[in-house]
Design an enzyme around this catalytic site. Structure first.
Site, PDB file in Angstrom:
ATOM      1  N   SER A   1      45.869  38.735  43.459  1.00 42.08           N
ATOM      2  CA  SER A   1      44.371  38.363  43.244  1.00 42.08           C
ATOM      3  C   SER A   1      43.408  38.734  44.363  1.00 42.08           C
ATOM      4  O   SER A   1      43.150  38.591  45.376  1.00 42.08           O
ATOM      5  CB  SER A   1      43.761  37.080  42.517  1.00 42.08           C
ATOM      6  OG  SER A   1      45.128  36.806  41.258  1.00 42.08           O
TER       7      SER A   1
ATOM      8  N   HIS B   1      38.222  33.044  42.071  1.00 36.35           N
ATOM      9  CA  HIS B   1      39.330  31.768  41.393  1.00 36.35           C
ATOM     10  C   HIS B   1      40.082  32.307  43.030  1.00 36.35           C
ATOM     11  O   HIS B   1      41.129  31.195  43.358  1.00 36.35           O
ATOM     12  CB  HIS B   1      40.236  32.292  40.669  1.00 36.35           C
ATOM     13  CG  HIS B   1      40.797  33.304  40.817  1.00 36.35           C
ATOM     14  ND1 HIS B   1      40.806  34.536  40.091  1.00 36.35           N
ATOM     15  CD2 HIS B   1      42.125  33.309  41.473  1.00 36.35           C
ATOM     16  CE1 HIS B   1      41.422  35.332  40.582  1.00 36.35           C
ATOM     17  NE2 HIS B   1      43.055  34.267  41.124  1.00 36.35           N
TER      18      HIS B   1
ATOM     19  N   ASP C   1      34.930  36.941  37.869  1.00 35.71           N
ATOM     20  CA  ASP C   1      35.685  36.011  38.835  1.00 35.71           C
ATOM     21  C   ASP C   1      35.603  37.214  39.691  1.00 35.71           C
ATOM     22  O   ASP C   1      36.020  37.384  40.534  1.00 35.71           O
ATOM     23  CB  ASP C   1      36.837  36.527  38.191  1.00 35.71           C
ATOM     24  CG  ASP C   1      38.197  35.591  39.269  1.00 35.71           C
ATOM     25  OD1 ASP C   1      37.503  34.813  39.921  1.00 35.71           O
ATOM     26  OD2 ASP C   1      39.467  36.129  38.362  1.00 35.71           O
TER      27      ASP C   1
END
Length: 363
Positions: A225, A119, A149
């Protein structure tokens, strides 16, 4: 499955990156923080008190409470925690990942290769990496796995980036020290600390299944992230991917999730070799109602499935998968779907008051 959504970390600070189903990605754009819930915002309003999963956002720059250790050696002095050694060892291997869409973090896991979240870079046409020593490098996208992911970037061996130590075989314990390093809100090389709060938490993913994740209270926020979650020895135990919030904010509330590093490395290897990324399939379904027994009851076994071949039957109580306890069907699904077809799993069941271990080769 409820108001939660898969983790994401690559758009505005503290917001989910691209998936409408994601709650709050951990990457961030260079703008003021905004809610990262997209479809999740409506869900949070309807489910006040239940919380939403802020996907792809996992690190914060605030001071964490004293960390405790489980099986690792204590790192604290005078009742506090000193993770400076972790920061010094691992920090140079953690980079900031930038694109025209926003920024996140990444970990150098092999010579010239970087692990980050899908992402963080999804939809990006140009990707750059900012190193701990201030260099900016162009990065090539090798491939991605949206379901897990994970994305793999290549900056070339000539970059000379130090490779992080990976704890792929570590026996993680709830309560052990957890240290997060990344770029929350564009604050590069931010270090936060906490503990491993839980293991094998089932987190919904974009594949409409579950991923078995590490839960931590080490503060992580948008921009974290793709960054590292490490143990007290400075070894990477996970890739930070998402947080859970109350639906009113996209910042850290003490519940974050990281992709176990053994899963991330396995996925990365498949990406680089061009192997399929389909999830493993067991072939069982839950009963209509939860009977509140220990373990997870099998309500139905799919004909011709791996479960049938292994000898599983309706009514069996699944107690563990490869030694990991399961207490709800989502945990069972997460553990199975974090593996790939052809892998063997040891399933401890109880049948007729007797326990036995069956081995299933996933389809």
């Amino acid at each position: 499955p409820g108001p939660t959504t898969p983790p994401s970390l690559s758009t505005q600070p503290g917001l989910p990156e691209t998936n409408a189903r994601d709650a709050a990605p951990a990457h961030g754009r260079r703008s003021t923080p905004v809610l990262a819930f997209l479809a999740g915002s409506a869900l949070s309003a309807a489910s006040f008190g239940l919380g939403t999963l802020a996907t792809r956002n996992d690190t914060s720059s605030v001071t964490a409470p004293p960390a405790e250790t489980g099986s690792v050696a204590p790192v604290g002095l005078g009742g506090g925690s000193d993770v400076s050694g972790v920061a010094a060892l691992l920090g140079p291997s953690v980079v900031q990942v930038e694109s025209q869409l926003g920024l996140g973090s990444g970990v150098v896991y092999d010579d010239g290769y970087i692990l980050t979240n899908n992402h963080v870079i999804e939809g990006a046409t140009t990707i750059r990496v900012r190193t701990a020593d201030g260099r900016t490098l162009d990065a090539d996208l090798i491939g991605t796995d949206p379901r897990n992911d994970i994305a793999v970037l290549d900056v070339g061996r000539d970059a000379g980036l130090p490779i992080a130590q990976l704890a792929t075989d570590a026996d993680l314990k709830v309560g052990q020290t957890a240290v997060a390093i990344g770029s929350p809100f564009q604050l590069q090389q931010t270090v936060t600390a906490g503990i491993v709060s839980a293991l094998n938490r089932p987190v919904p993913n974009v594949g409409r299944g579950y991923s078995a994740m590490i839960q931590t209270d080490a503060p992580i926020n948008p921009g974290n992230s793709g960054g590292a979650l490490a143990n007290a020895q400075g070894q990477v135990i996970g890739i930070n991917a998402s947080i859970r919030t109350d639906g009113a904010s996209s910042t850290n509330a003490g519940i974050g999730f990281a992709i176990p590093i053994n899963v991330a490395v396995d996925v990365a290897g498949r990406i680089r070799s061009g192997e399929p990324l389909d999830p493993g399939f067991l072939g069982v379904a839950p009963p209509n109602q939860d009977d509140n027994q220990v373990g997870v009851e099998i309500g139905e076994v799919t004909a011709g499935s791996a479960a049938e071949a292994a000898g599983l039957r309706a009514g069996d109580q699944v107690l563990t998968v490869d030694g990991a306890p399961v207490n709800e069907f989502a945990e069972l699904a997460g553990l199975i779907q974090s593996k790939f077809p052809g892998e063997n799993v040891a399933i401890l069941i109880e049948r007729g008051g007797q326990q036995q271990t069956l081995t299933a080769t996933l389809g």
